[in-house]
Scaffold this motif. Sequence first.
Motif, PDB file in Angstrom:
ATOM      1  N   GLY A  25       0.793  -1.215   0.000  1.00  0.00           N
ATOM      2  CA  GLY A  25       0.000   0.000   0.000  1.00  0.00           C
ATOM      3  C   GLY A  25       0.829   1.271   0.000  1.00  0.00           C
ATOM      4  O   GLY A  25       2.042   1.249   0.211  1.00  0.00           O
ATOM      5  N   GLY A  81      -8.919  -1.885  -1.802  1.00  0.00           N
ATOM      6  CA  GLY A  81      -9.895  -1.323  -2.716  1.00  0.00           C
ATOM      7  C   GLY A  81     -10.859  -2.410  -3.159  1.00  0.00           C
ATOM      8  O   GLY A  81     -10.528  -3.597  -3.146  1.00  0.00           O
ATOM      9  N   ARG A  87     -13.057  -5.145   2.500  1.00  0.00           N
ATOM     10  CA  ARG A  87     -13.418  -3.868   1.901  1.00  0.00           C
ATOM     11  C   ARG A  87     -14.741  -3.460   2.493  1.00  0.00           C
ATOM     12  O   ARG A  87     -15.494  -4.288   3.019  1.00  0.00           O
ATOM     13  CB  ARG A  87     -13.507  -3.951   0.387  1.00  0.00           C
ATOM     14  N   SER A 111     -15.937   4.752   1.020  1.00  0.00           N
ATOM     15  CA  SER A 111     -14.630   4.718   0.370  1.00  0.00           C
ATOM     16  C   SER A 111     -13.889   3.418   0.652  1.00  0.00           C
ATOM     17  O   SER A 111     -13.886   2.920   1.764  1.00  0.00           O
ATOM     18  CB  SER A 111     -13.774   5.880   0.855  1.00  0.00           C
ATOM     19  N   ASN A 112     -13.273   2.894  -0.390  1.00  0.00           N
ATOM     20  CA  ASN A 112     -12.396   1.738  -0.250  1.00  0.00           C
ATOM     21  C   ASN A 112     -10.981   2.102  -0.682  1.00  0.00           C
ATOM     22  O   ASN A 112     -10.245   1.272  -1.195  1.00  0.00           O
ATOM     23  CB  ASN A 112     -12.940   0.552  -1.055  1.00  0.00           C
ATOM     24  N   GLY A 113     -10.624   3.372  -0.484  1.00  0.00           N
ATOM     25  CA  GLY A 113      -9.263   3.811  -0.729  1.00  0.00           C
ATOM     26  C   GLY A 113      -8.917   4.106  -2.169  1.00  0.00           C
ATOM     27  O   GLY A 113      -7.770   4.388  -2.467  1.00  0.00           O
ATOM     28  N   GLU A 114      -9.880   4.067  -3.070  1.00  0.00           N
ATOM     29  CA  GLU A 114      -9.584   4.280  -4.476  1.00  0.00           C
ATOM     30  C   GLU A 114      -8.898   5.617  -4.718  1.00  0.00           C
ATOM     31  O   GLU A 114      -8.061   5.742  -5.614  1.00  0.00           O
ATOM     32  CB  GLU A 114     -10.855   4.182  -5.336  1.00  0.00           C
ATOM     33  N   LEU A 150      -6.603   6.876  -3.124  1.00  0.00           N
ATOM     34  CA  LEU A 150      -5.176   6.732  -2.880  1.00  0.00           C
ATOM     35  C   LEU A 150      -4.439   6.322  -4.154  1.00  0.00           C
ATOM     36  O   LEU A 150      -3.281   6.681  -4.354  1.00  0.00           O
ATOM     37  CB  LEU A 150      -4.909   5.709  -1.780  1.00  0.00           C
TER      38      LEU A 150
END
Length: 158
Positions: free
Chosen positions: A54, A82, A144, A149-152, A154
Amino acid sequence: MATSFNPKSLVESAWKIIPFFQSRDIHATVLLYTKELGFTIGSEEPHFASLFAGPKAASNIYFSLCREESEFRASSAMIALGAEQHEALYAGLLARARDAGTGSGLSAEPTETFEIVQEIRDEEWGFRQFSIKDRDGNLITFFRFLEGSNGEELWAGN
């Protein structure tokens, strides 16, 4: 007059947590986490390894060698991914388990490196998750969020 001690205001500055796992074979652990699970080596020594994944090594795990079976303790951690990456990782690990002749790992012998111990499923608390155990019995749950948000952001360069 004594000043007020407020630990909450101090720990609010936390920016990372690093679980510390034990390993019976550091090199074999490094191979599993890099070759099968996609982690990157931070460092590998005969008695210690640091592996990460990550942005900015957001998911970091330390491993220490444990030679005394009576002192060995398996650990666990959860890693958020994600949405698309979560589904693709599960499909890939499931295919590797099948290629090794183990099925999902739930009703058959594990591969030499990992075992899927919880199939992918939606949980009532809002996670879609699956879990694996590594060769030492350490449990990693990849999840997830079902909503939000799932970190997309980032990976989008934002």
